[in-house]
Design a protein around this motif. Structure first.
Motif, PDB file in Angstrom:
ATOM      1  N   ALA A  71       1.834  -4.692   8.816  1.00 20.64           N
ATOM      2  CA  ALA A  71       1.725  -3.252   9.048  1.00 20.64           C
ATOM      3  C   ALA A  71       3.117  -2.657   9.208  1.00 20.64           C
ATOM      4  CB  ALA A  71       0.875  -2.982  10.289  1.00 20.64           C
ATOM      5  N   ASP A  72       3.217  -1.361   9.042  1.00 21.31           N
ATOM      6  CA  ASP A  72       4.498  -0.674   9.188  1.00 21.31           C
ATOM      7  C   ASP A  72       4.831  -0.395  10.651  1.00 21.31           C
ATOM      8  OD1 ASP A  72       5.059  -0.033   6.197  1.00 21.31           O
ATOM      9  OD2 ASP A  72       3.003   0.635   6.528  1.00 21.31           O
ATOM     10  N   ILE A  73       3.787  -0.195  11.465  1.00 24.02           N
ATOM     11  CA  ILE A  73       3.929   0.132  12.884  1.00 24.02           C
ATOM     12  C   ILE A  73       2.872  -0.651  13.646  1.00 24.02           C
ATOM     13  CG2 ILE A  73       3.741   2.003  14.604  1.00 24.02           C
ATOM     14  CD1 ILE A  73       4.531   3.952  12.317  1.00 24.02           C
ATOM     15  N   LEU A  98       0.843  -1.191   0.000  1.00 22.74           N
ATOM     16  CA  LEU A  98       0.000   0.000   0.000  1.00 22.74           C
ATOM     17  C   LEU A  98       0.879   1.242   0.000  1.00 22.74           C
ATOM     18  CD1 LEU A  98      -3.008   0.797   0.094  1.00 22.74           C
ATOM     19  CD2 LEU A  98      -2.823   0.833   2.588  1.00 22.74           C
ATOM     20  N   GLN A  99       0.473   2.271  -0.748  1.00 24.77           N
ATOM     21  CA  GLN A  99       1.347   3.440  -0.901  1.00 24.77           C
ATOM     22  C   GLN A  99       1.430   4.286   0.367  1.00 24.77           C
ATOM     23  OE1 GLN A  99      -1.690   3.141  -2.103  1.00 24.77           O
ATOM     24  NE2 GLN A  99      -2.766   5.086  -2.337  1.00 24.77           N
ATOM     25  N   VAL A 100       0.490   4.104   1.296  1.00 24.20           N
ATOM     26  CA  VAL A 100       0.523   4.860   2.548  1.00 24.20           C
ATOM     27  C   VAL A 100       0.817   3.908   3.702  1.00 24.20           C
ATOM     28  CG1 VAL A 100      -1.056   6.623   1.693  1.00 24.20           C
ATOM     29  CG2 VAL A 100      -1.971   4.632   2.916  1.00 24.20           C
ATOM     30  N   PRO A 101       1.426   4.409   4.783  1.00 21.95           N
ATOM     31  CA  PRO A 101       1.758   3.543   5.916  1.00 21.95           C
ATOM     32  C   PRO A 101       0.518   3.000   6.628  1.00 21.95           C
ATOM     33  CG  PRO A 101       3.100   5.523   5.945  1.00 21.95           C
ATOM     34  CD  PRO A 101       2.031   5.744   4.922  1.00 21.95           C
ATOM     35  N   VAL A 102       0.690   1.832   7.232  1.00 23.64           N
ATOM     36  CA  VAL A 102      -0.370   1.171   7.991  1.00 23.64           C
ATOM     37  C   VAL A 102       0.084   1.053   9.440  1.00 23.64           C
ATOM     38  CG1 VAL A 102      -1.754  -0.928   8.271  1.00 23.64           C
ATOM     39  CG2 VAL A 102      -1.110  -0.141   5.966  1.00 23.64           C
ATOM     40  N   VAL A 103      -0.760   1.530  10.354  1.00 26.52           N
ATOM     41  CA  VAL A 103      -0.519   1.388  11.785  1.00 26.52           C
ATOM     42  C   VAL A 103      -1.502   0.348  12.308  1.00 26.52           C
ATOM     43  CG1 VAL A 103      -0.473   2.546  14.033  1.00 26.52           C
ATOM     44  CG2 VAL A 103       0.160   3.813  11.959  1.00 26.52           C
ATOM     45  N   ALA A 104      -1.010  -0.773  12.806  1.00 21.08           N
ATOM     46  CA  ALA A 104      -1.887  -1.789  13.385  1.00 21.08           C
ATOM     47  C   ALA A 104      -2.135  -1.449  14.849  1.00 21.08           C
ATOM     48  CB  ALA A 104      -1.267  -3.176  13.261  1.00 21.08           C
ATOM     49  N   ALA A 105      -3.406  -1.324  15.223  1.00 25.33           N
ATOM     50  CA  ALA A 105      -3.802  -1.142  16.617  1.00 25.33           C
ATOM     51  C   ALA A 105      -4.295  -2.499  17.100  1.00 25.33           C
ATOM     52  CB  ALA A 105      -4.884  -0.074  16.741  1.00 25.33           C
ATOM     53  N   VAL A 106      -3.401  -3.254  17.728  1.00 20.24           N
ATOM     54  CA  VAL A 106      -3.703  -4.645  18.079  1.00 20.24           C
ATOM     55  C   VAL A 106      -4.367  -4.667  19.451  1.00 20.24           C
ATOM     56  CG1 VAL A 106      -2.767  -6.968  18.326  1.00 20.24           C
ATOM     57  CG2 VAL A 106      -1.732  -5.372  16.698  1.00 20.24           C
ATOM     58  N   ALA A 114      -2.964   5.090  18.206  1.00 20.66           N
ATOM     59  CA  ALA A 114      -2.761   4.718  16.802  1.00 20.66           C
ATOM     60  C   ALA A 114      -3.131   5.885  15.885  1.00 20.66           C
ATOM     61  CB  ALA A 114      -3.595   3.485  16.457  1.00 20.66           C
ATOM     62  N   LEU A 115      -4.219   6.583  16.200  1.00 20.85           N
ATOM     63  CA  LEU A 115      -4.631   7.734  15.405  1.00 20.85           C
ATOM     64  C   LEU A 115      -3.625   8.881  15.539  1.00 20.85           C
ATOM     65  CD1 LEU A 115      -8.480   7.735  16.089  1.00 20.85           C
ATOM     66  CD2 LEU A 115      -7.339   7.150  13.940  1.00 20.85           C
ATOM     67  N   ARG A 116      -3.052   9.045  16.742  1.00 19.33           N
ATOM     68  CA  ARG A 116      -2.033  10.086  16.929  1.00 19.33           C
ATOM     69  C   ARG A 116      -0.819   9.791  16.056  1.00 19.33           C
ATOM     70  NH1 ARG A 116       2.619  11.375  19.345  1.00 19.33           N
ATOM     71  NH2 ARG A 116       2.980   9.206  19.958  1.00 19.33           N
ATOM     72  N   THR A 117      -0.406   8.532  16.039  1.00 16.89           N
ATOM     73  CA  THR A 117       0.733   8.145  15.210  1.00 16.89           C
ATOM     74  C   THR A 117       0.417   8.357  13.732  1.00 16.89           C
ATOM     75  OG1 THR A 117       1.404   6.492  16.855  1.00 16.89           O
ATOM     76  CG2 THR A 117       2.289   6.241  14.630  1.00 16.89           C
ATOM     77  N   ALA A 118      -0.791   7.945  13.327  1.00 15.95           N
ATOM     78  CA  ALA A 118      -1.206   8.156  11.937  1.00 15.95           C
ATOM     79  C   ALA A 118      -1.235   9.647  11.604  1.00 15.95           C
ATOM     80  CB  ALA A 118      -2.567   7.517  11.696  1.00 15.95           C
ATOM     81  N   GLY A 119      -1.649  10.465  12.571  1.00 19.87           N
ATOM     82  CA  GLY A 119      -1.697  11.906  12.346  1.00 19.87           C
ATOM     83  C   GLY A 119      -0.315  12.505  12.155  1.00 19.87           C
ATOM     84  N   LEU A 120       0.676  12.013  12.905  1.00 19.82           N
ATOM     85  CA  LEU A 120       2.050  12.479  12.727  1.00 19.82           C
ATOM     86  C   LEU A 120       2.550  12.151  11.325  1.00 19.82           C
ATOM     87  CD1 LEU A 120       3.605  11.436  16.169  1.00 19.82           C
ATOM     88  CD2 LEU A 120       3.094  13.771  15.386  1.00 19.82           C
ATOM     89  N   ILE A 121       2.183  10.963  10.836  1.00 19.63           N
ATOM     90  CA  ILE A 121       2.562  10.576   9.469  1.00 19.63           C
ATOM     91  C   ILE A 121       1.856  11.473   8.459  1.00 19.63           C
ATOM     92  CG2 ILE A 121       2.354   8.742   7.753  1.00 19.63           C
ATOM     93  CD1 ILE A 121       2.591   6.747  10.139  1.00 19.63           C
ATOM     94  N   GLY A 126      10.535  -6.172  20.130  1.00 19.47           N
ATOM     95  CA  GLY A 126      10.394  -5.410  18.899  1.00 19.47           C
ATOM     96  C   GLY A 126       9.258  -5.850  18.007  1.00 19.47           C
ATOM     97  N   LEU A 127       8.451  -6.802  18.470  1.00 18.40           N
ATOM     98  CA  LEU A 127       7.277  -7.201  17.700  1.00 18.40           C
ATOM     99  C   LEU A 127       6.218  -6.106  17.738  1.00 18.40           C
ATOM    100  CD1 LEU A 127       5.802  -9.339  16.064  1.00 18.40           C
ATOM    101  CD2 LEU A 127       5.197 -10.498  18.197  1.00 18.40           C
ATOM    102  N   ALA A 128       6.179  -5.368  18.851  1.00 21.11           N
ATOM    103  CA  ALA A 128       5.313  -4.194  18.986  1.00 21.11           C
ATOM    104  C   ALA A 128       6.177  -2.961  19.170  1.00 21.11           C
ATOM    105  CB  ALA A 128       4.370  -4.359  20.178  1.00 21.11           C
ATOM    106  N   ASN A 129       5.745  -1.846  18.582  1.00 15.81           N
ATOM    107  CA  ASN A 129       6.482  -0.592  18.778  1.00 15.81           C
ATOM    108  C   ASN A 129       6.290  -0.055  20.186  1.00 15.81           C
ATOM    109  OD1 ASN A 129       5.783  -0.742  15.712  1.00 15.81           O
ATOM    110  ND2 ASN A 129       7.527   0.631  15.864  1.00 15.81           N
TER     111      ASN A 129
END
Length: 283
Positions: free
Chosen positions: A138-140, A115-123, A212-219, A197-200
Motif C-alpha cells: 500500500a502507499d499509506i 494500481l493507478q490510484v493510491p491504496v491506504v491500508a487500514a491494518v 483511513a477514509l479521511r486520508t482517502a478523501g484528502l487524496i 516508519g512501517l506505519a504512517n
C-alpha cells in the motif's frame, strides 16, 4: 453518494473472500473477508483480490482505495489448512504447481503497487507473511493498536525474502531494521511500527476505518491526473539511480500535467473561492 457494497467474484461460496464497498464518492474499500481464519491467504482470497483490483482499474470514478480486513485480523499470512490451486491452473506436476502459487501470490502484491490510484491500508490486526506484504504494498498504512507485523517466512524454514518484502522493507524503514526483521522473524507491535516508519500513524481501533477514509478523501479531492502521476513517479523513483535522472522524470511529468487544464482550473477555483472541477471529474 449512498453506500454500494458487493462481493468481488471469487467463486461460488456463500461468503466471498473479498468484499468491495463504496462508502463515499470516489473511494473504494476492499475488505479481505475470511474472518474466522484471520483473513489467511488461500487461492480464493487472492483470486478475489485480483478481481477486485481489476474492477478498480475499470472504474474511472475511483480516486483512492482503502484495503482492510474483516473481523479482528488484517491478514494472518498463508492459510495452514491449505492454499488450493490458482484459478485456471491444471498442471499436476509439483514444481509447476508450486511456482504457479508463488506467481499468483506475487501478482496480488504488484497489483496494488501498480494500481493507478493510491491504496491506504487500514491494518486492524495481525499482518503476517503475505499479509505484511500486502500492507507494505500500500502507499499509506494507518494502523490500530491491535496491529502487528511479522515477516514470518524465515520462521517456517523458508527464506525471509518473499513477496517483495526484501525490496520494499529496506526502502521503507532502512536496511538495518529490515535485515533484523527478516532474519529474526520477530513481531513488531503497532507502537514500534509507527516509530520506525512501517506505519504512517497509529489511531484508536474504533477510529481506524474513519481515519483511513479521511486520508482517502484528502487524496480523492485532488486532481485525478496529478494523483496518478504522483503515485507513478514516487514508485519509479525507488528504482531511479540518481538525482539527475529523477529530476528528468519529474520534469517530463510536470509538463505533461499542464495539458489537462487542471492547473488553470485550480487557479480559477482559488480566485472564485470554490472547489475545483478537475478534468477527470468530467469523465
Amino acid at each position: 453518494m449512498p453506500s454500494d457494497n458487493h462481493a468481488a467474484p471469487s467463486g461460488n461460496h456463500a461468503e466471498p473472500a473479498v468484499l468491495v464497498e463504496h462508502p463515499a464518492e470516489g473511494i473504494t474499500v476492499l475488505r479481505l473477508n475470511r474472518p474466522r481464519r484471520l483473513n489467511a491467504i488461500n487461492s480464493e482470497l487472492i483470486d478475489g483480490l485480483l478481481d477486485a483490483v481489476a474492477e478498480v482499474r475499470r472504474d474511472r470514478r475511483c480516486r483512492a482505495v482503502v484495503l482492510t480486513g474483516s473481523g479482528r485480523g488484517f491478514c494472518a499470512g498463508a492459510d495452514l489448512a491449505g492454499y488450493g490451486v490458482p484459478r485456471g491452473f491444471d498442471d499436476p506436476r509439483e514444481l509447476q504447481r508450486n511456482y504457479a502459487v508463488q506467481e499468483h501470490l506475487s501478482a496480488a502484491v504488484t497489483s496494488l503497487t501498480s494500481l493507478q490510484v493510491p491504496v491506504v491500508a487500514a491494518v486492524n490486526g495481525p499482518a503476517a507473511g503475505g499479509g505484511m506484504a500486502l500492507a507494505a504494498a500500500a502507499d499509506i498504512r494507518v494502523v490500530s493498536p491491535d496491529a502487528t507485523f511479522t515477516v514470518a517466512f524465515v520462521k517456517v524454514g523458508l527464506s525471509g525474502c518473499d513477496l517483495g518484502l526484501s525490496w520494499l522493507l529496506p526502502r521503507m524503514i532502512g536496511a538495518g531494521r529490515a535485515y533484523e526483521l527478516m532474519l529474526t522473524g520477530r513481531t513488531v507491535e503497532a507502537e514500534e511500527a509507527g516509530r520506525i516508519g512501517l506505519a504512517n500513524r497509529v489511531v484508536a481501533a474504533d477510529q481506524l476505518l474513519d481515519e483511513a477514509l479521511r486520508t482517502a478523501g484528502l487524496i480523492a479531492a485532488n486532481s485525478p491526473w496529478g494523483v496518478r502521476m504522483t503515485k507513478q513517479v514516487m514508485w519509479s523513483q525507488l528504482e531511479v539511480g540518481s538525482l539527475r535522472a529523477g529530476m528528468e522524470l519529474e520534469n517530463r511529468t510536470q509538463v505533461l500535467s499542464t495539458y489537462t487544464g487542471d492547473v488553470t482550473e485550480a487557479m480559477r477555483a482559488f480566485q472564485e473561492k470554490r472547489a475545483p472541477q478537475w478534468a477527470g471529474d468530467q469523465s
